[in-house]
Motif scaffolding. Structure first.
Motif, PDB file in Angstrom:
ATOM      1  N   SER A   1       0.821  -1.205   0.000  1.00  0.00           N
ATOM      2  CA  SER A   1       0.000   0.000   0.000  1.00  0.00           C
ATOM      3  C   SER A   1       0.861   1.264   0.000  1.00  0.00           C
ATOM      4  O   SER A   1       2.013   1.254   0.463  1.00  0.00           O
ATOM      5  N   GLU A   2       0.285   2.350  -0.522  1.00  0.00           N
ATOM      6  CA  GLU A   2       1.001   3.628  -0.496  1.00  0.00           C
ATOM      7  C   GLU A   2       1.258   4.092   0.935  1.00  0.00           C
ATOM      8  O   GLU A   2       2.271   4.736   1.213  1.00  0.00           O
ATOM      9  N   ALA A   3       0.344   3.755   1.842  1.00  0.00           N
ATOM     10  CA  ALA A   3       0.534   4.129   3.253  1.00  0.00           C
ATOM     11  C   ALA A   3       1.775   3.452   3.823  1.00  0.00           C
ATOM     12  O   ALA A   3       2.554   4.069   4.561  1.00  0.00           O
ATOM     13  N   ALA A   4       1.961   2.175   3.491  1.00  0.00           N
ATOM     14  CA  ALA A   4       3.135   1.440   3.978  1.00  0.00           C
ATOM     15  C   ALA A   4       4.423   2.009   3.375  1.00  0.00           C
ATOM     16  O   ALA A   4       5.449   2.114   4.053  1.00  0.00           O
ATOM     17  N   VAL A   5       4.339   2.374   2.081  1.00  0.00           N
ATOM     18  CA  VAL A   5       5.506   2.985   1.432  1.00  0.00           C
ATOM     19  C   VAL A   5       5.857   4.317   2.096  1.00  0.00           C
ATOM     20  O   VAL A   5       7.020   4.601   2.391  1.00  0.00           O
TER      21      VAL A   5
END
Length: 318
Positions: free
Chosen positions: A271-275
């Motif tokens: 996910s972009e949040a994890a990135v």
């Protein structure tokens, strides 16, 4: 100030105290305090004395001077910077032809504008008068005593014994001196005519080395206080940031061409949040850079910090 000199085997070794150089070393510590934990109490005290404007100036000028390491070379290239007191040395630098000033910056593939340089000199005067003048009263006798001790050691044991004792990453061989930094620097003894030795209470654990055509400049470190149980905070951040598979994969993905958060999310299938969370830690550790391109933020590898990482580890454990 020239304390004394030794002449041995065709080499002149001068023992020099430069208050301006010591002030540059102090500014280096203030601009990168996480790497100089032996001075953490001093940094805390000085931060309590400075205005927000002065703190901002320290960070602002740190960027163009490579954390004040570039302007330390003023004290190698212009002997007046060591012969004079700080205010007189700054007055001298104000009169140096500007192309010579930029010649020092050019050695580091940088340049400074005339206006910015005048602002830097103004800041240096302000920092000395308001902050460093009082500090110098305490550390100046310590530095001069240490220089005299090194002078005695050089006279008793010889200059090569003295040089070998300055830092654990200096090795004197039969025909050359080797300096182990982020890469090896070798100086042939047959080419060496002049050695300048000064002292600093600030720059530990660095091995500072200045090189000329037939000369080297070395700095003896004095530890004020004991923090052997602590690891430099900036090194700790870098190692923690590297201790995760996702963050390591991100570093691999953005090298050699930078990528956006969206691109990393797609290529890593997370996910972009994890990135974003991983990139935040990598940015805090200064392992990545970011730049805006249109509507996107592009993240790229900070190759300089990566290159220096083995050196910083070796610097700490030794």
């Amino acid at each position: 100030m020239r304390v004394d000199a030794i002449y041995e085997k065709g080499i002149v070794v001068e023992f020099v105290y430069s208050p301006l150089f010591e002030m540059f070393c102090a500014l280096h510590v203030l601009s990168n305090s996480q790497h100089h934990i032996h001075r953490d109490k001093w940094v805390e005290k000085i931060n309590s004395l400075m205005t927000e404007n002065m703190k901002n100036d320290i960070n602002r000028f740190s960027l163009i001077t490579d954390e004040y390491l570039i302007i330390m070379d003023f004290c190698n290239d212009f002997k007046e910077c060591s012969d004079l007191n700080i205010l007189s040395a700054l007055d001298f630098l104000d009169d140096v032809p500007f192309y010579k000033i930029n010649g020092v910056f050019k050695n580091y593939n940088k340049r400074i504008t005339n206006i910015y340089y005048r602002e830097l000199l103004r800041f240096l005067r302000d920092f000395y008068i308001k902050i460093f003048q009082n500090e110098l009263k305490y550390i100046e006798p310590i530095i001069i005593r240490e220089l005299k001790r090194k002078l005695t050691l050089g006279k008793d044991k010889g200059i090569f014994y003295l040089i070998d004792s300055i830092h654990s990453r200096i090795e004197v061989l039969e025909d050359e001196i080797v300096f182990y930094k982020f890469k090896e620097f070798r100086v042939k003894l047959v080419d060496l005519k002049y050695i300048n030795i000064n002292v600093s209470t600030f720059i530990s654990p660095h091995l500072l080395l200045g090189q000329g055509k037939n000369s080297i400049n070395l700095t003896v470190l004095i530890e004020l206080g004991n923090n052997e149980d602590k690891c430099p905070k900036d090194l700790e951040k870098k190692l923690k940031a590297l201790g995760d598979a996702t963050r390591l994969r991100i570093l691999s993905e953005i090298n050699p061409i930078g990528k956006s958060t969206q691109e990393l999310s797609n290529s890593l299938n997370i996910s972009e949040a994890a990135v974003s969370k991983a990139l935040k830690l990598l940015l805090e550790a200064k392992l990545v850079n970011k730049i805006r391109r249109g509507n996107y933020i592009i993240y790229s590898l900070n190759s300089i910090e990566i290159d220096y990482l083995p050196y910083n580890i070796y610097e700490y454990i030794n």
